[in-house]
Design an enzyme around this catalytic site. Structure first.
Site, mmCIF file in Angstrom:
data_model
loop_
_atom_site.group_PDB
_atom_site.id
_atom_site.type_symbol
_atom_site.label_atom_id
_atom_site.label_comp_id
_atom_site.label_asym_id
_atom_site.label_seq_id
_atom_site.Cartn_x
_atom_site.Cartn_y
_atom_site.Cartn_z
ATOM 1 N N PRO A 2 0.847 -1.208 0.000
ATOM 2 C CA PRO A 2 0.000 0.000 0.000
ATOM 3 C C PRO A 2 0.877 1.252 0.000
ATOM 4 C CG PRO A 2 -0.426 -1.415 1.926
ATOM 5 C CD PRO A 2 0.757 -1.979 1.221
ATOM 6 N N GLU A 3 0.609 2.120 -0.933
ATOM 7 C CA GLU A 3 1.360 3.371 -1.021
ATOM 8 C C GLU A 3 0.460 4.508 -0.535
ATOM 9 O OE1 GLU A 3 4.457 3.740 -1.744
ATOM 10 O OE2 GLU A 3 4.977 1.783 -2.580
ATOM 11 N N ARG A 109 1.238 -10.489 5.748
ATOM 12 C CA ARG A 109 2.672 -10.545 6.072
ATOM 13 C C ARG A 109 2.994 -9.986 7.451
ATOM 14 N NH1 ARG A 109 6.131 -8.792 0.979
ATOM 15 N NH2 ARG A 109 7.793 -9.472 2.368
#
Ligand code: ZN
Length: 275
Positions: A2-3, A109
């Site tokens: 995610p940016e 993750r």
């Protein structure tokens, strides 16, 4: 990963719901994220009203009376509204329960974070995770002149310097590669050697690539309540160079090259992007 555009879209999503509502329960299904979720947090926040949902860099800031939750989506996280009775999926680690809505942090993750900053610890923006962040790209203070001033005297290559986020936040790997392509700047060029006009083009390119991604994010907000929303499906920017090595440049048909700078892949057109 995610940016900034994904995080800002998430912020807009939670900001349409959470502020003014009482958090009935914070449920920690898995505390072992990048840092452990503070054990006392559910008790601390039960019955508290959310005051605001803000963002600094890629950190979501959920403000309560007396303190702020600092939430990071890590490498693979998403924070989405789900139906009240939807079953938990694998990797749903933290849950915010309101009377009429429910949100889940899903993070396969587990590089994400849910932290707590009490006001008694001092100003939020002085928190170690937030203090070193660069200016927000859509802050009115981020101007071509300001950027040029910041690059003066810096010998580091422009691409890793942008990526570090200490000058301006949110220019992740995709956006740095794309913005430098749009601006016609070789990613290996020393930052301090970028002239004022080229810096203005870079500034413009940074804003336009981020705006394009935010626009794409606006359309994903429609799927916001979809519990099946694939958490890894981040916005697809129409990339000119990113991950297109070996393919022709859309402007000049020279083959796009890949190189590694500071352990991160960079993609560029050796013809269009000049030193
Ligand atoms: Zn080219």
């Amino acid at each position: 990963m995610p940016e900034l555009p994904e995080v800002e879209t998430t912020r807009r999503g939670i900001a349409t719901f959470m502020p003014g509502r009482i958090l009935r329960e914070l449920v920690i299904h898995e505390p072992r994220l990048r840092w452990p979720v503070p054990a006392g947090l559910p008790a601390r926040l039960q019955g508290q009203t959310v005051r605001a949902c803000e963002r600094r860099g890629k950190y979501l800031l959920i403000r309560f009376d007396g303190g702020t939750q600092i939430v990071h989506l890590g490498m693979s996280g998403s924070l989405r509204r789900v139906p009240m009775q939807a079953p938990l999926r694998k990797h749903d680690h933290v849950e915010w329960r309101f009377d009429d809505g429910r949100f889940l942090l899903h993070d396969p993750r587990r590089f994400g974070a849910v932290l707590w900053h009490p006001d008694t610890d001092g100003p939020l923006l002085a928190h170690p995770l937030l203090a070193g962040l660069g200016i927000e790209p859509f802050d009115p203070g981020f101007t071509p002149e300001w950027l040029h001033g910041q690059l003066q005297g810096r010998r580091q290559a422009i691409k890793p310097l942008l990526l570090a986020g200490r000058i301006v936040v949110g220019v992740g790997n995709i956006y740095a590669s794309e913005a430098l392509f749009q601006a016609g700047i070789d990613p290996r060029l020393s930052a301090g050697q970028i002239s004022r006009p080229r810096c203005a083009r870079l500034h413009e390119a940074i804003l336009s690539t981020l705006a394009q991604a935010l626009e794409a994010g606006g359309s994903t907000l429609r799927d916001y309540v979809d519990p099946q929303g694939a958490p890894g499906a981040y916005f697809s920017l129409h990339a000119a160079v990113y991950e297109r090595d070996g393919q022709p440049c859309p402007r000049c048909a020279t083959l796009i090259r890949r190189l590694v700078q500071g352990q991160r892949a960079t993609y560029f057109c050796p013809h269009c992007q000049k030193r």
